[in-house]
Design a protein around this motif. Structure first.
Motif, PDB file in Angstrom:
ATOM      1  N   VAL A  98       0.843  -1.202   0.000  1.00  8.24           N
ATOM      2  CA  VAL A  98       0.000   0.000   0.000  1.00  8.24           C
ATOM      3  C   VAL A  98       0.876   1.248   0.000  1.00  8.24           C
ATOM      4  O   VAL A  98       1.713   1.427   0.890  1.00  8.24           O
ATOM      5  CB  VAL A  98      -0.959   0.012   1.214  1.00  8.24           C
ATOM      6  CG1 VAL A  98      -1.845   1.248   1.180  1.00  8.24           C
ATOM      7  CG2 VAL A  98      -1.822  -1.246   1.228  1.00  8.24           C
ATOM      8  N   MET A  99       0.689   2.090  -1.012  1.00  7.55           N
ATOM      9  CA  MET A  99       1.426   3.363  -1.082  1.00  7.55           C
ATOM     10  C   MET A  99       0.486   4.451  -0.588  1.00  7.55           C
ATOM     11  O   MET A  99      -0.656   4.540  -1.050  1.00  7.55           O
ATOM     12  CB  MET A  99       1.835   3.658  -2.526  1.00  7.55           C
ATOM     13  CG  MET A  99       2.719   2.591  -3.139  1.00  7.55           C
ATOM     14  SD  MET A  99       3.282   3.006  -4.822  1.00  7.55           S
ATOM     15  CE  MET A  99       1.926   2.407  -5.808  1.00  7.55           C
ATOM     16  N   LYS A 100       0.951   5.278   0.365  1.00  8.24           N
ATOM     17  CA  LYS A 100       0.059   6.315   0.892  1.00  8.24           C
ATOM     18  C   LYS A 100       0.811   7.566   1.308  1.00  8.24           C
ATOM     19  O   LYS A 100       2.036   7.639   1.138  1.00  8.24           O
ATOM     20  CB  LYS A 100      -0.798   5.743   2.033  1.00  8.24           C
ATOM     21  CG  LYS A 100      -0.001   5.204   3.197  1.00  8.24           C
ATOM     22  CD  LYS A 100      -0.776   4.129   3.940  1.00  8.24           C
ATOM     23  CE  LYS A 100      -1.776   4.709   4.908  1.00  8.24           C
ATOM     24  NZ  LYS A 100      -2.308   3.682   5.837  1.00  8.24           N
ATOM     25  N   GLY A 101       0.072   8.537   1.862  1.00  7.75           N
ATOM     26  CA  GLY A 101       0.700   9.772   2.340  1.00  7.75           C
ATOM     27  C   GLY A 101       1.368  10.520   1.189  1.00  7.75           C
ATOM     28  O   GLY A 101       0.805  10.649   0.110  1.00  7.75           O
ATOM     29  N   THR A 102       2.606  10.969   1.433  1.00 11.69           N
ATOM     30  CA  THR A 102       3.297  11.801   0.432  1.00 11.69           C
ATOM     31  C   THR A 102       4.198  10.974  -0.503  1.00 11.69           C
ATOM     32  O   THR A 102       5.052  11.531  -1.205  1.00 11.69           O
ATOM     33  CB  THR A 102       4.145  12.874   1.139  1.00 11.69           C
ATOM     34  OG1 THR A 102       5.048  12.216   2.031  1.00 11.69           O
ATOM     35  CG2 THR A 102       3.287  13.853   1.918  1.00 11.69           C
ATOM     36  N   THR A 103       4.012   9.658  -0.513  1.00 17.33           N
ATOM     37  CA  THR A 103       4.858   8.770  -1.336  1.00 17.33           C
ATOM     38  C   THR A 103       4.963   9.228  -2.791  1.00 17.33           C
ATOM     39  O   THR A 103       6.058   9.304  -3.350  1.00 17.33           O
ATOM     40  CB  THR A 103       4.305   7.330  -1.288  1.00 17.33           C
ATOM     41  OG1 THR A 103       4.274   6.902   0.068  1.00 17.33           O
ATOM     42  CG2 THR A 103       5.163   6.374  -2.097  1.00 17.33           C
ATOM     43  N   GLN A 104       3.812   9.531  -3.415  1.00 20.34           N
ATOM     44  CA  GLN A 104       3.840   9.841  -4.856  1.00 20.34           C
ATOM     45  C   GLN A 104       4.530  11.175  -5.142  1.00 20.34           C
ATOM     46  O   GLN A 104       5.060  11.367  -6.232  1.00 20.34           O
ATOM     47  CB  GLN A 104       2.416   9.858  -5.434  1.00 20.34           C
ATOM     48  CG  GLN A 104       1.605   8.606  -5.166  1.00 20.34           C
ATOM     49  CD  GLN A 104       2.215   7.337  -5.739  1.00 20.34           C
ATOM     50  OE1 GLN A 104       2.987   7.372  -6.693  1.00 20.34           O
ATOM     51  NE2 GLN A 104       1.879   6.198  -5.146  1.00 20.34           N
ATOM     52  N   GLU A 105       4.530  12.084  -4.152  1.00 20.37           N
ATOM     53  CA  GLU A 105       5.197  13.368  -4.349  1.00 20.37           C
ATOM     54  C   GLU A 105       6.715  13.228  -4.313  1.00 20.37           C
ATOM     55  O   GLU A 105       7.431  13.951  -4.985  1.00 20.37           O
ATOM     56  CB  GLU A 105       4.790  14.340  -3.232  1.00 20.37           C
ATOM     57  CG  GLU A 105       3.508  15.098  -3.538  1.00 20.37           C
ATOM     58  CD  GLU A 105       2.724  15.395  -2.276  1.00 20.37           C
ATOM     59  OE1 GLU A 105       1.634  14.803  -2.157  1.00 20.37           O
ATOM     60  OE2 GLU A 105       3.205  16.157  -1.424  1.00 20.37           O
ATOM     61  N   ASN A 106       7.180  12.298  -3.487  1.00 20.81           N
ATOM     62  CA  ASN A 106       8.614  12.231  -3.203  1.00 20.81           C
ATOM     63  C   ASN A 106       9.357  11.035  -3.799  1.00 20.81           C
ATOM     64  O   ASN A 106      10.582  11.032  -3.852  1.00 20.81           O
ATOM     65  CB  ASN A 106       8.828  12.242  -1.688  1.00 20.81           C
ATOM     66  CG  ASN A 106       8.282  13.506  -1.060  1.00 20.81           C
ATOM     67  OD1 ASN A 106       8.562  14.599  -1.543  1.00 20.81           O
ATOM     68  ND2 ASN A 106       7.482  13.376  -0.014  1.00 20.81           N
ATOM     69  N   TRP A 107       8.626  10.025  -4.213  1.00 17.59           N
ATOM     70  CA  TRP A 107       9.268   8.800  -4.702  1.00 17.59           C
ATOM     71  C   TRP A 107       8.691   8.374  -6.049  1.00 17.59           C
ATOM     72  O   TRP A 107       7.498   8.518  -6.299  1.00 17.59           O
ATOM     73  CB  TRP A 107       9.064   7.647  -3.705  1.00 17.59           C
ATOM     74  CG  TRP A 107       9.689   7.874  -2.366  1.00 17.59           C
ATOM     75  CD1 TRP A 107       9.192   8.612  -1.330  1.00 17.59           C
ATOM     76  CD2 TRP A 107      10.956   7.362  -1.922  1.00 17.59           C
ATOM     77  NE1 TRP A 107      10.070   8.590  -0.267  1.00 17.59           N
ATOM     78  CE2 TRP A 107      11.151   7.831  -0.593  1.00 17.59           C
ATOM     79  CE3 TRP A 107      11.945   6.555  -2.505  1.00 17.59           C
ATOM     80  CZ2 TRP A 107      12.288   7.512   0.146  1.00 17.59           C
ATOM     81  CZ3 TRP A 107      13.075   6.231  -1.762  1.00 17.59           C
ATOM     82  CH2 TRP A 107      13.247   6.720  -0.447  1.00 17.59           C
ATOM     83  N   LEU A 108       9.579   7.813  -6.895  1.00 16.01           N
ATOM     84  CA  LEU A 108       9.149   7.148  -8.128  1.00 16.01           C
ATOM     85  C   LEU A 108       9.113   5.648  -7.837  1.00 16.01           C
ATOM     86  O   LEU A 108       9.765   5.178  -6.903  1.00 16.01           O
ATOM     87  CB  LEU A 108      10.180   7.393  -9.239  1.00 16.01           C
ATOM     88  CG  LEU A 108      10.458   8.843  -9.610  1.00 16.01           C
ATOM     89  CD1 LEU A 108      11.690   8.919 -10.513  1.00 16.01           C
ATOM     90  CD2 LEU A 108       9.248   9.457 -10.294  1.00 16.01           C
ATOM     91  N   HIS A 109       8.378   4.891  -8.642  1.00 14.57           N
ATOM     92  CA  HIS A 109       8.453   3.430  -8.541  1.00 14.57           C
ATOM     93  C   HIS A 109       8.471   2.835  -9.933  1.00 14.57           C
ATOM     94  O   HIS A 109       8.065   3.473 -10.896  1.00 14.57           O
ATOM     95  CB  HIS A 109       7.303   2.868  -7.690  1.00 14.57           C
ATOM     96  CG  HIS A 109       5.927   3.238  -8.141  1.00 14.57           C
ATOM     97  ND1 HIS A 109       5.263   4.363  -7.680  1.00 14.57           N
ATOM     98  CD2 HIS A 109       5.080   2.651  -9.021  1.00 14.57           C
ATOM     99  CE1 HIS A 109       4.077   4.435  -8.245  1.00 14.57           C
ATOM    100  NE2 HIS A 109       3.934   3.405  -9.082  1.00 14.57           N
ATOM    101  N   ARG A 110       8.969   1.611 -10.032  1.00 14.61           N
ATOM    102  CA  ARG A 110       8.976   0.924 -11.330  1.00 14.61           C
ATOM    103  C   ARG A 110       8.956  -0.582 -11.150  1.00 14.61           C
ATOM    104  O   ARG A 110       9.289  -1.109 -10.081  1.00 14.61           O
ATOM    105  CB  ARG A 110      10.196   1.314 -12.157  1.00 14.61           C
ATOM    106  CG  ARG A 110      11.483   0.686 -11.691  1.00 14.61           C
ATOM    107  CD  ARG A 110      12.518   0.697 -12.819  1.00 14.61           C
ATOM    108  NE  ARG A 110      13.783   0.154 -12.354  1.00 14.61           N
ATOM    109  CZ  ARG A 110      14.761  -0.256 -13.158  1.00 14.61           C
ATOM    110  NH1 ARG A 110      14.637  -0.158 -14.466  1.00 14.61           N
ATOM    111  NH2 ARG A 110      15.870  -0.752 -12.670  1.00 14.61           N
ATOM    112  N   LEU A 111       8.577  -1.255 -12.228  1.00 13.14           N
ATOM    113  CA  LEU A 111       8.661  -2.713 -12.296  1.00 13.14           C
ATOM    114  C   LEU A 111       9.738  -2.990 -13.339  1.00 13.14           C
ATOM    115  O   LEU A 111       9.494  -2.853 -14.540  1.00 13.14           O
ATOM    116  CB  LEU A 111       7.307  -3.294 -12.733  1.00 13.14           C
ATOM    117  CG  LEU A 111       7.241  -4.816 -12.733  1.00 13.14           C
ATOM    118  CD1 LEU A 111       7.041  -5.338 -11.307  1.00 13.14           C
ATOM    119  CD2 LEU A 111       6.113  -5.314 -13.628  1.00 13.14           C
TER     120      LEU A 111
END
Ligand SMILES: O=C(O)CCC(=O)C(=O)O
Ligand SMILES: [Fe+2]
Length: 204
Positions: free
Chosen positions: A169-182
Motif C-alpha cells: 500500500v502506497m500512501k501519504g506523500t509517497t507519490q510526491e517524493n518517490w518514483l516506482h517501477r517494475l
C-alpha cells in the motif's frame, strides 16, 4: 526492516522518510491467489495500453484494464479512459483489501505483464484525477517480480520482491517524493497480474 522480529506486525513501512509504503507480504493463501489469477487472466477485458509520448501515440506490449464504481473518466499518459463496471470477483477482492487496509477504493487499474520482458518505467501515480494522498493498494498475482522505489531528490533506492498473493500500500506523500517501477527481467517467462485499487476524486 527487521526480518527476525518477534512482533506480529501486520506490515512494515519500506520507506525511510518522505512517504509510507506498507508491505503486508502475502495476504491471500495459495488457493485463493491461484483462483484470482486464473479468473482475471480469463475474465478481464484486457487491452493494449496507449500513451502519447512526445506527441506520438505508442502502444505497450503490457495489457491494461480499468474498472470502477461508476463510469469514471481517468486521464494518465495523456489518454482519457473510461472505467468498466466491477466484476463479481473484482468486487470480492476489493472488499477483502478494504478490510485489510482500513481504506476504501472506487476504482482499480489492472496490468498484465505477459513475461519478464514487460515492465513499467519509473513514474509516480500523482495524476490529478486521483484523490490527493489517497492510499493505492497494489495486489500481485502470478510470476514473482522485483519492484523498486527511487527518491526524486537524492536518488535513494529501495528494492523489494512482490510475491504471488501479496499486498503493498502506497500512501501519504509517497507519490510526491518517490518514483516506482517494475524493472524488466530476462529470467521470468510467465505472466504477472497487478491490481492497483485507487480512489478517483469525485468532481464537484
Ligand atoms: O505492476 C506493478 O506492480 C505496478 C504498477 C503501477 O505502478 C501502476 O499501475 O501505476
Ligand atoms: Fe504506479
Amino acid at each position: 526492516m527487521d526480518l527476525f522480529s518477534d512482533y506480529n506486525q501486520e506490515f512494515t513501512n519500506l520507506l525511510p522518510y518522505d512517504g509510507e509504503v506498507d508491505y503486508y507480504g502475502i495476504v491471500l493463501d495459495k488457493k485463493t491467489s491461484d483462483y484470482y489469477y486464473q479468473e482475471f487472466l480469463s475474465n478481464i477485458d484486457w487491452q493494449h495500453d496507449e500513451a502519447i509520448i512526445f506527441g506520438k501515440k505508442v502502444t505497450t506490449k503490457r495489457k491494461v484494464a480499468w474498472y470502477g464504481d461508476v463510469s469514471f473518466s481517468y486521464t494518465y499518459s495523456n489518454i482519457t479512459k473510461t472505467a468498466l463496471a466491477w466484476t463479481e470477483a473484482l468486487l470480492a477482492l476489493k472488499q477483502l483489501i478494504e478490510e485489510k487496509t482500513g481504506e476504501t477504493y472506487n476504482s482499480c487499474l489492472l496490468n498484465l505483464y505477459h513475461t519478464g520482458e514487460e515492465g513499467m518505467a519509473w513514474h509516480s501515480d500523482g495524476e490529478k484525477d486521483l484523490k490527493k494522498h489517497g492510499a493505492i493498494a497494489s495486489v500481485s498475482l502470478g510470476a514473482v517480480r522485483k519492484f523498486a522505489f527511487k527518491h526524486k531528490v537524492n536518488g535513494t533506492k529501495i528494492d523489494i520482491v512482490l510475491d504471488h498473493g501479496s499486498l503493498l500500500v502506497m500512501k501519504g506523500t509517497t507519490q510526491e517524493n518517490w518514483l516506482h517501477r517494475l524493472p524488466p527481467t530476462k529470467v521470468v517467462h510467465t505472466p504477472r497480474i497487478n491490481l492497483t485499487f485507487r480512489t478517483i476524486g469525485i468532481k464537484e
